[in-house]
Design a protein around this motif. Structure first.
Motif, PDB file in Angstrom:
ATOM      1  N   MET A 181       0.828  -1.196   0.000  1.00 12.41           N
ATOM      2  CA  MET A 181       0.000   0.000   0.000  1.00 12.41           C
ATOM      3  C   MET A 181       0.867   1.251   0.000  1.00 12.41           C
ATOM      4  O   MET A 181       1.973   1.264   0.509  1.00 12.41           O
ATOM      5  N   ARG A 182       0.308   2.325  -0.527  1.00 13.90           N
ATOM      6  CA  ARG A 182       1.005   3.600  -0.546  1.00 13.90           C
ATOM      7  C   ARG A 182       1.092   4.153   0.865  1.00 13.90           C
ATOM      8  O   ARG A 182       0.111   4.166   1.600  1.00 13.90           O
ATOM      9  N   ARG A 183       2.265   4.664   1.272  1.00 13.21           N
ATOM     10  CA  ARG A 183       2.453   5.153   2.625  1.00 13.21           C
ATOM     11  C   ARG A 183       2.294   6.663   2.700  1.00 13.21           C
ATOM     12  O   ARG A 183       2.338   7.248   3.776  1.00 13.21           O
ATOM     13  N   GLY A 184       2.141   7.341   1.581  1.00 11.52           N
ATOM     14  CA  GLY A 184       1.918   8.774   1.579  1.00 11.52           C
ATOM     15  C   GLY A 184       0.438   9.076   1.588  1.00 11.52           C
ATOM     16  O   GLY A 184      -0.414   8.221   1.816  1.00 11.52           O
ATOM     17  N   GLY A 185       0.107  10.343   1.342  1.00 18.14           N
ATOM     18  CA  GLY A 185      -1.284  10.744   1.329  1.00 18.14           C
ATOM     19  C   GLY A 185      -1.938  10.516  -0.014  1.00 18.14           C
ATOM     20  O   GLY A 185      -1.284  10.205  -1.011  1.00 18.14           O
ATOM     21  N   PHE A 186      -3.275  10.679  -0.053  1.00 19.63           N
ATOM     22  CA  PHE A 186      -4.052  10.565  -1.280  1.00 19.63           C
ATOM     23  C   PHE A 186      -4.637  11.935  -1.612  1.00 19.63           C
ATOM     24  O   PHE A 186      -4.707  12.834  -0.755  1.00 19.63           O
ATOM     25  N   GLU A 187      -5.058  12.086  -2.840  1.00 21.39           N
ATOM     26  CA  GLU A 187      -5.582  13.369  -3.280  1.00 21.39           C
ATOM     27  C   GLU A 187      -6.834  13.752  -2.508  1.00 21.39           C
ATOM     28  O   GLU A 187      -7.058  14.929  -2.208  1.00 21.39           O
ATOM     29  N   ASP A 188      -7.691  12.762  -2.254  1.00 21.06           N
ATOM     30  CA  ASP A 188      -8.915  13.038  -1.511  1.00 21.06           C
ATOM     31  C   ASP A 188      -9.393  11.754  -0.848  1.00 21.06           C
ATOM     32  O   ASP A 188      -8.783  10.680  -0.992  1.00 21.06           O
ATOM     33  N   ALA A 189     -10.499  11.874  -0.110  1.00 15.20           N
ATOM     34  CA  ALA A 189     -11.027  10.721   0.620  1.00 15.20           C
ATOM     35  C   ALA A 189     -11.486   9.619  -0.316  1.00 15.20           C
ATOM     36  O   ALA A 189     -11.326   8.423  -0.012  1.00 15.20           O
ATOM     37  N   PHE A 190     -12.053  10.005  -1.475  1.00 18.89           N
ATOM     38  CA  PHE A 190     -12.529   8.995  -2.419  1.00 18.89           C
ATOM     39  C   PHE A 190     -11.365   8.151  -2.937  1.00 18.89           C
ATOM     40  O   PHE A 190     -11.469   6.927  -3.046  1.00 18.89           O
ATOM     41  N   ALA A 191     -10.240   8.801  -3.252  1.00 20.78           N
ATOM     42  CA  ALA A 191      -9.062   8.075  -3.737  1.00 20.78           C
ATOM     43  C   ALA A 191      -8.543   7.124  -2.675  1.00 20.78           C
ATOM     44  O   ALA A 191      -8.148   5.983  -2.961  1.00 20.78           O
ATOM     45  N   ALA A 192      -8.555   7.587  -1.417  1.00 23.70           N
ATOM     46  CA  ALA A 192      -8.082   6.737  -0.323  1.00 23.70           C
ATOM     47  C   ALA A 192      -8.998   5.536  -0.124  1.00 23.70           C
ATOM     48  O   ALA A 192      -8.536   4.405   0.056  1.00 23.70           O
ATOM     49  N   GLU A 193     -10.305   5.775  -0.160  1.00 21.90           N
ATOM     50  CA  GLU A 193     -11.263   4.687   0.023  1.00 21.90           C
ATOM     51  C   GLU A 193     -11.190   3.687  -1.126  1.00 21.90           C
ATOM     52  O   GLU A 193     -11.296   2.477  -0.918  1.00 21.90           O
ATOM     53  N   SER A 194     -10.991   4.171  -2.370  1.00 24.38           N
ATOM     54  CA  SER A 194     -10.882   3.287  -3.527  1.00 24.38           C
ATOM     55  C   SER A 194      -9.648   2.404  -3.419  1.00 24.38           C
ATOM     56  O   SER A 194      -9.688   1.203  -3.711  1.00 24.38           O
ATOM     57  N   ALA A 195      -8.535   3.009  -2.987  1.00 23.66           N
ATOM     58  CA  ALA A 195      -7.298   2.246  -2.836  1.00 23.66           C
ATOM     59  C   ALA A 195      -7.452   1.181  -1.757  1.00 23.66           C
ATOM     60  O   ALA A 195      -7.004   0.041  -1.913  1.00 23.66           O
ATOM     61  N   LEU A 196      -8.086   1.547  -0.641  1.00 27.75           N
ATOM     62  CA  LEU A 196      -8.289   0.587   0.436  1.00 27.75           C
ATOM     63  C   LEU A 196      -9.200  -0.545   0.000  1.00 27.75           C
ATOM     64  O   LEU A 196      -8.924  -1.725   0.284  1.00 27.75           O
ATOM     65  N   ARG A 197     -10.274  -0.220  -0.726  1.00 26.90           N
ATOM     66  CA  ARG A 197     -11.207  -1.244  -1.187  1.00 26.90           C
ATOM     67  C   ARG A 197     -10.522  -2.202  -2.153  1.00 26.90           C
ATOM     68  O   ARG A 197     -10.703  -3.419  -2.069  1.00 26.90           O
TER      69      ARG A 197
END
Length: 207
Positions: free
Chosen positions: A1-17
């Protein structure tokens, strides 16, 4: 998984899913996995599934061709346009069509494995951006060429010269010649029979 931040919450949730879905199906769904990382892992997994000669060819294409060209791209960024551009560049530079085709086929095999394991939604190498080339016509040596080759072998390595002379004189395949046993050779009639072949996995270690 990426250890930095994401552009927004949707990008973070998509990556986690996607990561969790990948773990459920048994593969690494890291969206930042590079082509180099994936090909290295794929090649290691194929080592004991392929014939030694096939694996050696795949390894040469992956390490010598595919990773240097596409390795820094994220796996999901690799597109058919990248592969088509590479193909045209190689052919325009005068690269042999057989070599280019086999390199593309190796990449297609690797990406096809990613599709079958649900790592990728499609194979970016398909359809291949070139047709399969026809094999070059094989022209047998003349007697003079065979004599020149055997004379050179005799000077360089007499043991191999004997082997090559048997192959040239009998038409045996490499595996048949390496598997030839003493009882199969009849010196009185200057003939031999081959009932066995040396296993492919051991031919590369014979001397």
């Amino acid at each position: 998984m990426r250890r930095g931040g994401f552009e927004d919450a949707f990008a973070a949730e998509s990556a986690l899913r996607r990561f969790l879905e990948g773990r459920r199906l048994g593969f690494d769904a890291d969206p930042h996995e590079t082509v180099a990382a994936y090909l290295t892992k794929w090649l290691k997994g194929m080592e004991f599934l392929l014939k030694p000669t096939t694996y050696a060819r795949y390894r040469a294409y992956v390490l010598g061709e595919l990773i240097p060209v596409f390795g820094k791209l994220r796996l999901e960024e690799l597109a058919h346009d990248h592969i088509a551009a590479y193909t045209h560049e190689q052919l325009e530079a005068g690269r042999g069509r057989q070599a280019v085709y086999h390199c593309l086929a190796t990449l297609s095999s690797a990406l096809g494995s990613a599709v079958r394991t649900h790592r990728l939604p499609f194979n970016a190498a398909q359809p291949l951006p070139m047709r399969r080339p026809r094999a070059d016509e094989r022209v047998p040596w003349s007697a003079e060429q065979a004599v020149t080759f055997l004379a050179h072998c005799r000077d360089v390595d007499p043991a191999f010269a004997d082997l090559f002379e048997v192959i040239v004189g009998t038409g045996l395949r490499k595996g048949e010649a390496l598997g030839l046993q003493r009882q199969c050779v009849r010196t009185r009639t200057a003939s031999c029979s081959s009932a066995t072949r040396c296993p492919r996995s051991t031919t590369t270690n014979s001397s």
